[in-house]
Design a protein around this motif. Sequence first.
Motif, PDB file in Angstrom:
ATOM      1  N   PRO A 209       0.819  -1.220   0.000  1.00  0.00           N
ATOM      2  CA  PRO A 209       0.000   0.000   0.000  1.00  0.00           C
ATOM      3  C   PRO A 209       0.848   1.263   0.000  1.00  0.00           C
ATOM      4  O   PRO A 209       0.394   2.321  -0.445  1.00  0.00           O
ATOM      5  CB  PRO A 209      -0.830  -0.130   1.281  1.00  0.00           C
ATOM      6  N   LYS A 211       3.148   1.867  -1.911  1.00  0.00           N
ATOM      7  CA  LYS A 211       3.542   2.164  -3.284  1.00  0.00           C
ATOM      8  C   LYS A 211       2.347   2.587  -4.143  1.00  0.00           C
ATOM      9  O   LYS A 211       2.452   2.675  -5.359  1.00  0.00           O
ATOM     10  CB  LYS A 211       4.214   0.936  -3.911  1.00  0.00           C
ATOM     11  N   GLN A 212       1.196   2.811  -3.506  1.00  0.00           N
ATOM     12  CA  GLN A 212      -0.008   3.202  -4.218  1.00  0.00           C
ATOM     13  C   GLN A 212      -0.489   4.567  -3.717  1.00  0.00           C
ATOM     14  O   GLN A 212      -0.135   4.995  -2.618  1.00  0.00           O
ATOM     15  CB  GLN A 212      -1.104   2.156  -4.020  1.00  0.00           C
ATOM     16  N   LYS A 214      -3.928   5.713  -3.508  1.00  0.00           N
ATOM     17  CA  LYS A 214      -5.173   5.741  -2.746  1.00  0.00           C
ATOM     18  C   LYS A 214      -4.972   5.521  -1.242  1.00  0.00           C
ATOM     19  O   LYS A 214      -5.608   6.209  -0.426  1.00  0.00           O
ATOM     20  CB  LYS A 214      -6.165   4.725  -3.318  1.00  0.00           C
ATOM     21  N   GLU A 329     -11.721  -1.540  -0.456  1.00  0.00           N
ATOM     22  CA  GLU A 329     -10.753  -1.521  -1.553  1.00  0.00           C
ATOM     23  C   GLU A 329      -9.827  -2.739  -1.591  1.00  0.00           C
ATOM     24  O   GLU A 329      -8.927  -2.796  -2.420  1.00  0.00           O
ATOM     25  CB  GLU A 329      -9.888  -0.257  -1.459  1.00  0.00           C
ATOM     26  N   TRP A 339      -3.439  -2.575   4.549  1.00  0.00           N
ATOM     27  CA  TRP A 339      -3.966  -1.239   4.262  1.00  0.00           C
ATOM     28  C   TRP A 339      -4.362  -0.520   5.557  1.00  0.00           C
ATOM     29  O   TRP A 339      -4.085   0.665   5.737  1.00  0.00           O
ATOM     30  CB  TRP A 339      -5.179  -1.328   3.335  1.00  0.00           C
ATOM     31  N   ASP A 398      -7.709  -1.764  -6.413  1.00  0.00           N
ATOM     32  CA  ASP A 398      -6.386  -1.422  -6.895  1.00  0.00           C
ATOM     33  C   ASP A 398      -5.765  -2.630  -7.593  1.00  0.00           C
ATOM     34  O   ASP A 398      -6.113  -3.781  -7.337  1.00  0.00           O
ATOM     35  CB  ASP A 398      -5.493  -0.981  -5.730  1.00  0.00           C
ATOM     36  N   LYS A 399      -4.852  -2.355  -8.490  1.00  0.00           N
ATOM     37  CA  LYS A 399      -4.267  -3.404  -9.311  1.00  0.00           C
ATOM     38  C   LYS A 399      -3.633  -4.508  -8.466  1.00  0.00           C
ATOM     39  O   LYS A 399      -3.027  -4.236  -7.433  1.00  0.00           O
ATOM     40  CB  LYS A 399      -3.210  -2.803 -10.231  1.00  0.00           C
TER      41      LYS A 399
END
Length: 407
Positions: A209, A211-212, A214, A329, A339, A398-399
């Motif tokens: 998380p 590295k993202q 959102k 998510e 997360w 998320d991917k």
Amino acid sequence: MNKIYNKNTFLLLFVIAAISLNLRLGITSVGPLMDTIRTSLSLSNAQASLLTTVPVLCMGIFASLATVLNKKYGSKFTLILMLSVLGVATALRGFVPGFSTLLITAFLIGLAIAVLGPTMSSVIKKYFPGHAAIAIGISTFFMSLGSAASAALTGIFFEVSDSFMFALAIWSAFALFGVLVVAFVLKTGDKSKLPKQEVSKVKYKFPSPWKQIKPYLFMLFYALQAALYFSTITWLVPMSVENGMTMIQGGMLLSAVMSVQVIFNLLLPIMMEKYPARRNWIYFILAAGTAATLLFWTGDHTLMWIAAFMMGIPLGGLYSAALMLPLDETLTANGANSWTAMMQTGGCIIGGLFPFVIGFIYDSTQNHNYTMTILLVIYVLAFILITIIGNKKENNFDKFIVEPSDS
């Protein structure tokens, strides 16, 4: 998930409730006695505010420890260990006097809560993957119930015993209760009878998380709600006393806030699941909080009581909304754990500083107008942030990387 409502489900919800009762007691019990502790130990307002700032900072710094302990020892052992630490630290406040003891126990309390929070999210995601809102509602309901009880009764315990040490330490009984419930009710060896996720034919490898984008937005939102919550429980009673109320009246005012918070902790997740336009719900909650802050600022006792009941809406609703964000998510228990840990890590470190900042400013100005200004600015920032985050997008996670399963 078939037949979610069965005996084992209710037992699991009972475990969640018993743990959740403890998640704020060591912090919220300090607020009603803030002036008493400060006077008794000859502290400044900034020093006294450390008793709520330190545990909140620890909740952020050590949140990632939950992932490590859960992977190595499992959720049951982790829950028992952290509840034990919480209980011992709270009990020590009644036997070892001094500001250093209060600070050390505040550190330990924050450490325990830091691990308990993400561990709870992992358990909820694992056993309630399609009904997380119900379990979140139960968790936040009982957490708020404990907060309301400590806000209302801590001052009374002090008046009866004439000892703030006793009034703080008595809440350790709930941690002991939590240990017993987890130890004897949570059966990790027989998971087949508990609601759980269906076995997937694929493995999901989520990127970190950190590295993202959102998760950082979620972290900031958590930080703002934490700043509002902990600043309110720390300074509401002192501000009430400054406006002519007694300590008991101020404690009851805080209890009124927490009582409404109980309702919205339970109600909001259910409503957000039924009517998923979460941004509109959060707009309403923030508007109520802004109005409550303005009413409280007047200093009129009648308006302050009205404000107290309105203030429970954001304190309850924003926390529940924040907990729902990572669950919306992510697809797996591990994803929810990571997360939530990230959100709590940064959120608590940022939000936890606000009670200290308010205390420092008040020491310099002797004016709580600055306190109210800070709270209003936080509400404005939260309006802007939730506008950016927007509503939940169905099936738009998320991917992730899909790999063949070994099963």
